[in-house]
Design a protein around this motif. Structure first.
Motif, short mmCIF file in Angstrom:
data_model
loop_
_atom_site.label_atom_id
_atom_site.label_comp_id
_atom_site.label_asym_id
_atom_site.label_seq_id
_atom_site.Cartn_x
_atom_site.Cartn_y
_atom_site.Cartn_z
N ALA A 70 -0.26 43.59 -13.14
CA ALA A 70 -0.77 45.55 -13.47
C ALA A 70 -2.46 45.04 -14.67
O ALA A 70 -2.87 43.83 -15.21
N ASP A 71 -3.10 45.83 -13.72
CA ASP A 71 -4.35 45.66 -13.81
C ASP A 71 -4.82 47.48 -14.84
O ASP A 71 -5.13 48.59 -14.22
N SER A 72 -5.33 47.71 -15.68
CA SER A 72 -6.21 48.09 -16.57
C SER A 72 -7.01 47.82 -18.06
O SER A 72 -6.78 47.20 -18.15
N GLY A 121 -12.48 50.71 -7.50
CA GLY A 121 -11.20 50.59 -7.55
C GLY A 121 -10.63 49.70 -5.99
O GLY A 121 -11.02 49.32 -5.50
N HIS A 122 -9.62 48.95 -6.12
CA HIS A 122 -8.82 48.39 -5.50
C HIS A 122 -7.53 48.26 -5.96
O HIS A 122 -6.47 48.14 -6.25
N GLY A 123 -7.11 47.76 -3.60
CA GLY A 123 -6.02 47.73 -4.51
C GLY A 123 -5.55 46.23 -4.97
O GLY A 123 -6.01 45.64 -5.00
N PHE A 156 -2.70 51.10 -6.40
CA PHE A 156 -4.44 50.99 -6.09
C PHE A 156 -4.32 51.10 -7.70
O PHE A 156 -4.18 52.22 -8.28
N THR A 157 -5.89 50.96 -8.20
CA THR A 157 -5.93 51.23 -9.36
C THR A 157 -7.78 52.76 -9.17
O THR A 157 -8.39 52.41 -8.18
N ILE A 158 -7.81 52.54 -10.52
CA ILE A 158 -9.41 53.91 -10.48
C ILE A 158 -9.28 53.26 -11.85
O ILE A 158 -8.59 53.35 -12.53
N GLU A 159 -11.01 53.49 -11.82
CA GLU A 159 -11.91 52.10 -12.54
C GLU A 159 -12.75 52.86 -12.92
O GLU A 159 -13.53 51.80 -12.43
N PRO A 160 -13.08 54.16 -12.77
CA PRO A 160 -14.69 54.76 -12.96
C PRO A 160 -15.69 54.49 -13.47
O PRO A 160 -15.09 54.27 -15.26
N TYR A 178 -12.70 53.78 -17.94
CA TYR A 178 -11.37 53.84 -18.18
C TYR A 178 -10.72 53.28 -16.68
O TYR A 178 -11.40 53.77 -15.90
N GLU A 179 -9.72 52.81 -16.44
CA GLU A 179 -8.81 52.28 -15.15
C GLU A 179 -7.51 52.49 -16.09
O GLU A 179 -6.35 52.09 -16.92
N HIS A 180 -7.12 52.44 -14.75
CA HIS A 180 -4.69 52.96 -14.45
C HIS A 180 -4.66 52.51 -13.06
O HIS A 180 -5.80 53.03 -11.95
#
Ligand code: MF3
Ligand code: CO
Length: 251
Positions: free
Chosen positions: A104-106, A167-169, A198-202, A231-233
């Protein structure tokens, strides 16, 4: 190649995500003026061990720490150090939890004490950019729809989108396909499918989008010295919309 995940696999990542969300909650109280960023690294490490998890960033392609702590003009991959946080700083703490082999990546941004109105606005708009992207993470949409929505919102507010990091898978590996750009054109890019994770992390800069890499070989900073926020989820795509694997409940 995009690795599609089963419901069971997504549930395993949700367990890692819960631990990660708990870390971010704890950091909200821990981060204050006078704290050194290396103390955040230790705090996170100790907490993860107490939960039977590990910090996946440590040793990843030679990265030397358990977390990234990026302060003010640092865009990402800031090294924890003896740097003492001071009133008015903004800080992103980004980490990847490994729990029983699933990741998990955030990354979350924090205000140190009282910060300026301009800094507050940058954080607010960056968070909105991420959520605008998340809303569009629906089966049948394209990745370009996400990128466009993020870019539009950032630029409308006078900010710029960093291009070099995306962002990435993610699953058992930290970086899988697809790449999720935070800029782009609607109707373009890969079509979103059920079971993608995947992540979204602008990363959004107050000034220009250009960055440079510090002499430590890792840390990206804004070229013009302006503030940068992120921010990243991590999301799982389902028929009922995206599940935010790293959800923090009330923030
Ligand atoms: N968490 C970062 C990401 O969003 C990865 C940082 S690279 C590392 O992809 F080397 F620090 F792990
Ligand atoms: Co990430």
């Amino acid at each position: 190649m995009v690795i599609i995940k089963t419901k069971e696999e997504i549930e395993k990542m949700v367990l890692a995500g819960k631990i990660l969300a708990d870390v971010h909650h704890k950091l909200r109280d821990f981060i204050k003026p006078g704290v050194k960023t290396i103390e955040i690294d230790k705090f996170v490490d100790d907490y993860l061990i107490s939960r039977g998890a590990t910090a996946e960033e440590k040793g990843y392609e030679g990265y030397p720490y358990s977390v990234c702590t990026s302060v003010n003009d640092e865009v990402c991959h800031g090294f924890p150090s003896e740097r003492v946080l001071k009133e008015g700083d903004i800080l992103n703490v980004d980490l990847v939890v490994n729990y029983k082999g699933w990741l998990a990546d955030s990354g979350w941004s924090y205000e140190v004490g009282e910060v300026s109105d301009e800094a507050k606005r940058l954080l607010q708009v960056t968070k909105e950019c991420m959520y605008k992207g998340i809303e569009l993470a629906q089966i049948g949409n394209r990745l370009g729809d996400i990128g466009y929505a993020i870019q539009e919102h950032a630029e409308k507010n006078g900010y710029s989108v960093v291009r070099e990091f995306v962002g990435h898978g993610i699953g058992r590996e930290m970086h899988e396909d697809p790449q999720v750009l935070h800029y782009g054109k609607p109707g373009h890019g890969l079509r979103i499918r059920e079971g993608m994770v995947f992540t979204i992390e602008p990363m959004i800069n107050q000034g220009k989008k250009e960055i440079y890499i510090d002499k430590n070989g890792w840390t990206a900073k804004t070229k013009d010295g302006s503030l940068s926020a992120q921010y990243e989820h991590q999301l799982a795509i389902t028929k009922d919309g995206p599940i935010i694997i790293t959800d923090q409940g009330d923030c």
